[in-house]
Design an enzyme around this catalytic site. Structure first.
Site, PDB file in Angstrom:
ATOM      1  CG  ASP A   1      55.940  76.248  28.532  1.00 21.20           C
ATOM      2  OD1 ASP A   1      56.268  77.437  28.752  1.00 21.20           O
ATOM      3  OD2 ASP A   1      56.629  75.469  27.847  1.00 21.20           O
TER       4      ASP A   1
ATOM      5  CE1 TYR B   1      64.273  88.677  34.574  1.00 20.63           C
ATOM      6  CE2 TYR B   1      65.266  90.621  35.573  1.00 20.63           C
ATOM      7  CZ  TYR B   1      64.381  89.564  35.629  1.00 20.63           C
ATOM      8  OH  TYR B   1      63.587  89.407  36.754  1.00 20.63           O
TER       9      TYR B   1
ATOM     10  CE  LYS C   1      60.876  90.248  34.919  1.00 21.31           C
ATOM     11  NZ  LYS C   1      59.682  89.402  35.167  1.00 21.31           N
TER      12      LYS C   1
ATOM     13  CB  THR D   1      65.455  83.005  43.097  1.00 16.82           C
ATOM     14  OG1 THR D   1      65.785  83.923  42.039  1.00 16.82           O
ATOM     15  CG2 THR D   1      64.505  83.674  44.090  1.00 16.82           C
TER      16      THR D   1
END
Length: 234
Positions: A59, A159, A163, A192
Site C-alpha cells: 500500500d 489530481y 501529477k 479505467t
C-alpha cells in the site's frame, strides 16, 4: 531475468503493464494493497500461461507496508510507480475540501516518493536501474495553460496538481541519480475506473508507452515526460 515491480497492478493499466512485461520475459512483482484482489490478478495471468509473476502486498500510502514490501524481495531492476487515485470530483481548487486534496497527494505524490526511497537500495544494485512514474497530461503546466486544453480540467484540479508534483520529482531524481533511467510517462486518456471508463484508449493501449519506457536501454532517455506519440512539455 530482470525483475520489475508495478504498483497498483491488480487492474486497469497496471494489470496490462504487468501482463505485457511478463510476456516480454521479465519477472514481475504485481504490487497490490489487497491480497484477495492481488491473488485474483495473479490467477488470471497464470491462466494465460504466464508463470513469471508474483504477488507483492504493498500500500504505497502506508510507509510500514512499503518498508515490509521492500524487505521481502532480494532483487529489483525496474520500478513502475503506477498506483494512483483520482479523488472525488469536482475539484475546483477554490472550493475543494483540503482533506481530499491531502488524501490524493498522499497516494499520488508522497506514496511515490516513499516507495521509491524504500526500493532504491535494491535498484542501485541493478546494471541499469529504471524508474517510470505514471503521470498525466493534467500534470503538464504547459498543457494546463494552453488554449487548446481538452476536457473539463476543473474536475481534476487536485489530481492534476499531484501529477505536476510527480513530474518535479522525476526531474529532481533524474538529475540526482545520473546512472538511472528515470522518466514520467502518461498513458493518455484511457478507459479505467479512474475516469469511470470515459477514456478512448484501452488499458492495453495505455500500458504501451509505460512498457516502452520501462524497457529502454543505455541509449534511452532520462528526465523526460512523454506519451505514446513522443515527448511532452512539462
Amino acid at each position: 531475468m530482470k525483475h520489475v515491480l508495478i504498483t497498483g497492478a491488480n487492474k486497469g493499466i497496471g494489470f496490462e503493464v504487468a501482463k505485457q512485461m511478463a510476456q516480454l520475459g521479465y519477472y514481475v512483482y504485481l504490487g497490490c494493497r489487497d491480497e484477495q484482489n492481488g491473488a485474483a490478478a495473479i490467477n488470471k495471468l497464470k491462466s494465460e500461461g504466464l508463470s513469471n509473476i508474483e504477488f507483492l502486498k504493498i500500500d504505497v500510502s502506508d510507509l510500514h507496508s512499503v518498508q515490509q514490501a521492500a524487505a521481502s524481495i532480494a532483487s529489483l531492476d525496474i520500478l513502475i510507480n503506477n498506483a494512483g487515485i483520482s479523488g472525488k470530483q469536482p475539484q475546483n481548487i477554490s472550493a475543494c475540501d483540503i482533506e481530499e486534496i491531502k488524501r490524493i497527494f498522499n497516494t499520488n505524490y508522497f506514496g511515490v516518493i516513499q516507495t521509491t526511497q524504500a526500493f532504491l537500495p535494491l535498484l542501485k544494485k541493478a546494471a541499469l536501474p529504471v524508474i517510470v512514474n505514471v503521470s498525466s497530461e493534467l500534470g503538464s503546466l504547459a498543457m494546463q495553460t494552453s488554449k487548446d486544453r481538452f476536457g473539463n480540467w476543473d474536475n481534476y484540479h487536485a489530481y492534476g496538481a499531484t501529477k505536476t508534483a510527480l513530474n518535479t520529482f522525476t526531474i529532481n531524481l533524474s538529475q540526482e541519480l545520473r546512472n538511472f533511467k528515470i522518466n514520467s510517462v502518461t498513458p493518455g486518456y484511457t478507459a479505467t475506473d479512474l475516469n469511470n471508463f470515459a477514456g478512448f484508449k484501452t488499458a492495453a493501449q495505455g500500458a504501451e508507452p509505460i512498457v516502452r519506457l520501462a524497457t529502454i536501454g543505455e541509449d534511452g532517455p532520462t528526465g523526460q515526460f512523454s506519451r505514446q506519440e513522443g515527448e511532452l512539455p512539462w
